[in-house]
Design a protein around this motif. Structure first.
Motif, short mmCIF file in Angstrom:
data_model
loop_
_atom_site.label_atom_id
_atom_site.label_comp_id
_atom_site.label_asym_id
_atom_site.label_seq_id
_atom_site.Cartn_x
_atom_site.Cartn_y
_atom_site.Cartn_z
N PHE A 139 -5.78 7.87 -5.23
CA PHE A 139 -5.29 6.76 -6.03
C PHE A 139 -6.00 5.46 -5.67
O PHE A 139 -6.46 5.28 -4.54
CB PHE A 139 -3.78 6.58 -5.81
CG PHE A 139 -2.97 7.72 -6.36
CD1 PHE A 139 -2.55 7.70 -7.68
CD2 PHE A 139 -2.64 8.82 -5.58
CE1 PHE A 139 -1.81 8.74 -8.20
CE2 PHE A 139 -1.91 9.86 -6.09
CZ PHE A 139 -1.50 9.83 -7.40
N GLN B 25 -0.68 2.09 7.74
CA GLN B 25 -0.83 0.63 7.70
C GLN B 25 -1.53 0.07 8.93
O GLN B 25 -1.82 -1.11 8.98
CB GLN B 25 0.52 -0.06 7.46
CG GLN B 25 1.60 0.25 8.47
CD GLN B 25 2.43 1.47 8.07
OE1 GLN B 25 1.91 2.43 7.52
NE2 GLN B 25 3.72 1.44 8.32
N GLN B 26 -1.81 0.95 9.92
CA GLN B 26 -2.56 0.49 11.08
C GLN B 26 -4.06 0.69 10.90
O GLN B 26 -4.83 0.38 11.79
CB GLN B 26 -2.10 1.26 12.33
CG GLN B 26 -0.67 0.94 12.73
CD GLN B 26 -0.19 1.84 13.84
OE1 GLN B 26 -0.14 3.05 13.69
NE2 GLN B 26 0.15 1.26 14.97
N ALA C 184 -1.93 4.99 -1.97
CA ALA C 184 -0.57 5.53 -1.96
C ALA C 184 -0.34 6.46 -0.78
O ALA C 184 0.27 7.51 -0.91
CB ALA C 184 -0.25 6.23 -3.29
N LEU C 185 -0.83 6.08 0.40
CA LEU C 185 -0.54 6.86 1.61
C LEU C 185 0.90 6.59 1.99
O LEU C 185 1.34 5.44 1.98
CB LEU C 185 -1.47 6.43 2.74
CG LEU C 185 -2.96 6.67 2.49
CD1 LEU C 185 -3.78 6.07 3.62
CD2 LEU C 185 -3.25 8.16 2.37
N PHE C 186 1.64 7.66 2.33
CA PHE C 186 3.06 7.49 2.65
C PHE C 186 3.21 6.66 3.92
O PHE C 186 2.74 7.09 4.98
CB PHE C 186 3.74 8.84 2.82
CG PHE C 186 3.59 9.71 1.61
CD1 PHE C 186 3.98 9.25 0.35
CD2 PHE C 186 3.06 10.98 1.71
CE1 PHE C 186 3.84 10.04 -0.76
CE2 PHE C 186 2.92 11.78 0.59
CZ PHE C 186 3.31 11.31 -0.66
N PRO C 187 3.85 5.51 3.84
CA PRO C 187 3.91 4.64 5.02
C PRO C 187 4.83 5.17 6.11
O PRO C 187 4.73 4.73 7.25
CB PRO C 187 4.45 3.32 4.45
CG PRO C 187 5.17 3.70 3.21
CD PRO C 187 4.50 4.93 2.67
N HIS C 188 5.72 6.11 5.77
CA HIS C 188 6.67 6.59 6.78
C HIS C 188 6.15 7.82 7.50
O HIS C 188 6.89 8.44 8.26
CB HIS C 188 8.02 6.88 6.13
CG HIS C 188 7.95 7.89 5.02
ND1 HIS C 188 7.34 7.62 3.82
CD2 HIS C 188 8.39 9.15 4.93
CE1 HIS C 188 7.43 8.69 3.04
NE2 HIS C 188 8.06 9.62 3.69
N PHE D 163 9.67 0.64 9.60
CA PHE D 163 9.03 1.84 10.13
C PHE D 163 7.84 1.50 11.00
O PHE D 163 7.35 2.35 11.71
CB PHE D 163 8.55 2.73 8.98
CG PHE D 163 9.69 3.23 8.14
CD1 PHE D 163 10.52 4.23 8.62
CD2 PHE D 163 9.94 2.69 6.91
CE1 PHE D 163 11.57 4.68 7.87
CE2 PHE D 163 10.99 3.13 6.15
CZ PHE D 163 11.80 4.14 6.63
N SER E 224 -4.65 2.67 -5.19
CA SER E 224 -3.92 2.00 -4.11
C SER E 224 -3.82 2.90 -2.88
O SER E 224 -3.16 2.54 -1.93
CB SER E 224 -2.52 1.67 -4.60
OG SER E 224 -1.85 2.87 -4.93
N ARG F 234 4.37 4.48 -6.98
CA ARG F 234 3.12 5.20 -6.81
C ARG F 234 3.22 6.22 -5.69
O ARG F 234 2.53 7.23 -5.70
CB ARG F 234 1.97 4.22 -6.54
CG ARG F 234 1.67 3.38 -7.78
CD ARG F 234 0.60 2.37 -7.52
NE ARG F 234 1.06 1.37 -6.57
CZ ARG F 234 0.38 0.25 -6.29
NH1 ARG F 234 -0.77 0.03 -6.86
NH2 ARG F 234 0.85 -0.62 -5.44
N TYR F 235 4.11 5.97 -4.71
CA TYR F 235 4.31 6.96 -3.65
C TYR F 235 4.93 8.22 -4.23
O TYR F 235 4.62 9.33 -3.82
CB TYR F 235 5.21 6.40 -2.56
CG TYR F 235 4.60 5.26 -1.79
CD1 TYR F 235 3.34 5.41 -1.22
CD2 TYR F 235 5.25 4.07 -1.65
CE1 TYR F 235 2.76 4.37 -0.51
CE2 TYR F 235 4.68 3.02 -0.95
CZ TYR F 235 3.44 3.17 -0.38
OH TYR F 235 2.87 2.15 0.31
N ARG G 79 -6.63 13.67 2.26
CA ARG G 79 -5.35 14.19 1.81
C ARG G 79 -5.49 14.94 0.50
O ARG G 79 -4.76 15.89 0.22
CB ARG G 79 -4.36 13.02 1.63
CG ARG G 79 -2.97 13.45 1.29
CD ARG G 79 -2.02 12.29 1.23
NE ARG G 79 -2.24 11.45 0.07
CZ ARG G 79 -1.39 10.51 -0.33
NH1 ARG G 79 -0.30 10.26 0.35
NH2 ARG G 79 -1.64 9.78 -1.40
#
Lengths: 303, 399
Positions: free
Chosen positions: B90, B139-140, B94-98, A6, B92, A199-200, B153
């Motif tokens: 969270f 991720q950027q 847990a941000l949605f990477p998509h 992605f 981590s 976790r997502y 969020r």
């Protein structure tokens, strides 16, 4: 990383490039192999597909030429088989996905706490590979034949008409295709789902998404690389398959796919140009379909 | 205006008789807790103390074995995570990477079918000053930016209760300080109830109105940060929240205002109202910065405790202050923090010194200090994971 598929490629830094003769030298065997065993046969196939019959020759003797008419002829004669091939392959792919996704999810996610169960189930998915593809398909022919226990019982229970058959029908062919390609679908799905970060999913449910919405909006997009890889590994070989649809296995005269037609033209009627033209059409059609599919699913990095 | 946008007040949280057992161990023994609406509450404890489990119970990601959870007076024990008016930042992120940053922030709003989700999401991103990165992928972004996106969020949904699960743990020290201040600012601005879980005592003390120190699945002590620091009730709190010099001995004398103990032949006095236990064998303590160093034996005074003579066995200079480790016969080692303000005695390694402190700075604990690990350093600001790794590296280096 599953997510690499992605990531936008523009952000990635350019790896330093070094032109080295040694690298080229090391590539030589691979290039030679490709030229000899891929490019040369492909060119040969292309030339064969344009051949014309020798005027005074025997059956199966052809001259090189540019007989584009071959393509028109095979499409007009075999269009039904072409449509059938892709139709069967599509249905089999969808069925295999519907069957494999829950299975892969169970092995890769639910069974994470029990590595032994996980390993056992993976072995069961791979186990059919230990027996020849032909033998397994032949076994299904026995199981589903008119005299088999299953069919006679169904008839005895009047669930099937007394004169009904199962082998030789489209159902049997699609069943065979689905069965044979399930491992190819399950394994890539398993590898992405096994790495799925739960976790997502928790974050999704924390943000008011119901379990179904979490599946739709988080799990499926994150497992897209596996879905794309699995469907390609199923669809491409299934479209060209000539075992399941063959009369000797699960198919009948009305279920012939492109693979069967190509086989018959090459080996029975010795019409090499027609067989070659059909092969080229099959290849080109798969390339186009796969290209559009991968482009649309946004996982170009897989190619 | 952002303030008006998030004007809704938070709700209070009540945990009633919560117990959580996992196969093989009990994470939470028995927990009763009330967090008033609009407060910034910190759950502080070492890893494995049950603080994250508490958070997950409130978020609905775990189910309690026993007990009830009430948010704003409504019992939510039986509801699922997506039905609770609670959002979590969270550890981590847990941000949605998509999804892009803006899609991540709008996710919760869209699930609840709230109108103009995108413009609200932009507003939340403006609050954390990241609106210009809305179209990027998580991720950027850098760690600090991801942390702020995770915060946006969560708060964009205006939850009754915001849960923070060590959200600053992965950041470096400077960024963490900055984020602490920003988080506190946002909490004051939006008026939500924050429940912050952390193992970093400094973080908990800087940010929270109320700190609860958790240990082994139970709350040891709860109160305002200054109160907790000034008067710890147990040896665990005394050592986990800052550092303490702890002395154990029999009570040898009691007056209406003070009690005296005999610690290895030295008489140490604490005020009665600052001691939890008044008879038998007790532990008293004093903070190292309240202790002063003397080159000569100071005159006896009724309002000061004096120990000595002792020997300086370690001196470490840390800029603002100098830490002395003093060995006193019959007691062991004591820690002294001396401010480097240019006055007062300066001791060198091996010097003979006396140490003293004002009686009113001492405190008596409810339990006895453990014999070892009294000075186990926990003033490190690196995260537990980093500490564990450093220890491992040191161990591997030795062998």
């Amino acid at each position: 990383m599953a997510f690499a598929a992605f990531a936008t490629t523009e952000a990635q830094p350019q790896a330093p490039r070094r032109r080295s003769r040694i690298a080229l030298f090391l590539l030589l065997p691979g290039i030679a192999y490709l030229i000899l065993f891929f490019l040369a046969p492909l060119v040969s196939l292309l030339l064969t597909s344009l051949q014309q019959p020798n005027e005074f020759g025997d059956i199966g003797v052809y001259d090189y030429g540019f007989n584009w008419q071959n393509y028109v002829d095979v499409v007009s004669v075999y269009w039904e088989h072409i449509v059938r091939s892709f139709g069967y392959a599509l249905v089999a792919t969808v069925l295999a996905l519907a069957f494999s996704y829950p299975l892969a999810y169970f092995i890769g996610v639910t069974a994470r706490r029990w590595p032994l169960l996980q390993g056992l189930m993976l072995v069961l998915v791979i186990a059919p590979f230990f027996i020849s593809f032909l033998l397994r398909t032949l076994a299904w022919k026995q199981i589903l034949s008119d005299e088999s226990f299953i069919i006679t019982s169904l008839k005895a229970l009047s669930l099937l008409a007394p004169d009904a058959h199962f082998t030789g029908t489209p159902f049997a062919v699609i069943f065979g295709l689905t069965y044979n390609f399930i491992p190819f679908m399950t394994l890539p799905l398993y590898t992405t789902l096994e790495r799925l970060d739960l976790r997502y999913l928790e974050a999704g449910s924390d943000l008011y998404a119901s379990p179904f919405t979490v599946f739709r909006k988080v799990t499926v997009p994150l497992s897209m690389p596996g879905i794309v890889a699995g469907t390609l590994l199923t669809f491409i070989p299934a479209a060209g398959d000539y075992i399941n649809a063959s009369r000797d296995f699960l198919g009948g005269p009305d279920t012939q796919m492109m693979g069967n037609v190509i086989e018959a033209n090459f080996l029975v009627t010795l019409n090499y140009p027609a067989a070659a033209a059909l092969s080229i059409i099959l290849m080109a059609a798969i390339l186009v379909i796969v290209g559009v599919y991968v482009k649309r699913s946004g996982t170009e990095d897989l190619l | 205006m952002a303030v008006r946008e998030f004007a809704e007040r938070g709700a209070d949280l009540q945990l009633v008789g919560i117990q959580k057992r996992f196969p093989g161990f009990t994470a939470i023994e028995s927990l009763d807790l009330t967090i008033p609406a609009g407060s910034f509450f910190a759950l502080l404890g070492p890893s494995g103390c049950g603080k994250t489990t508490t958070l997950r119970l409130v978020a609905g990601l775990e189910e309690p074995t026993e007990g009830r959870i009430l948010i704003g007076g409504a019992d939510v024990t039986a509801t699922k995570a997506h039905q609770r008016p609670v959002n979590t930042v969270f550890q981590s992120y847990a941000l949605f990477p998509h999804m892009t940053v803006i899609e991540n922030v709008a996710f919760g709003l869209r699930r609840r079918r709230i109108g103009d989700a995108t413009s609200r999401a932009h507003e939340a991103l403006k609050l954390v000053e990241l609106d210009h990165l809305a179209q990027r992928r998580p991720q950027q972004l850098s760690g600090g930016q991801q942390q702020r996106v995770a915060l946006a969020r969560a708060i964009v949904n205006r939850p009754a209760l915001l849960l923070l699960d060590e959200p600053l743990g992965a950041l470096d020290l400077k960024l963490r300080r900055q984020m602490q201040l920003e988080l506190k600012g946002i909490q004051e601005e939006v008026g939500l109830t924050f429940l912050h879980v952390t193992h970093d005592q400094e973080e908990a003390m800087t940010m929270a109105d109320t700190v609860a120190v958790m240990n082994r699945g139970a709350i040891e002590q709860m109160g305002a940060p200054a109160e907790l620091y000034d008067l710890p009730r147990t040896a665990f709190v005394a050592n986990f929240l800052g550092q303490s010099n702890l002395l154990t001995g029999e009570v040898v004398g009691t007056t209406p205002t003070s009690i005296a103990i005999d610690a290895g032949g030295h008489r140490v006095v604490v005020p009665v109202d600052r001691a939890q236990v008044h008879r038998g064998r007790i532990t008293v303590g004093v903070r190292p910065e309240k202790v002063s160093l003397h080159r000569e034996a100071p005159a006896e005074a009724s309002d000061r405790n004096v120990l000595g003579p002792g020997r300086v066995i370690d001196v470490s200079f840390s800029g603002v202050s100098t830490q002395y480790l003093v060995e006193v016969a019959g007691i062991g080692t004591l820690l002294v923090f001396a401010q480097n303000i240019g006055i007062g005695p300066v001791a060198a390694l091996g010097d003979e010194v006396w140490i003293g402190w004002s009686v009113e700075h001492g405190f008596g604990l409810a339990d006895l200090a453990p014999d070892e690990g009294r000075f186990a350093a926990d003033d490190s600001t690196s995260s537990l994971a980093v500490q564990a790794r450093e220890e491992l590296v040191a161990e591997l280096g030795e062998s």
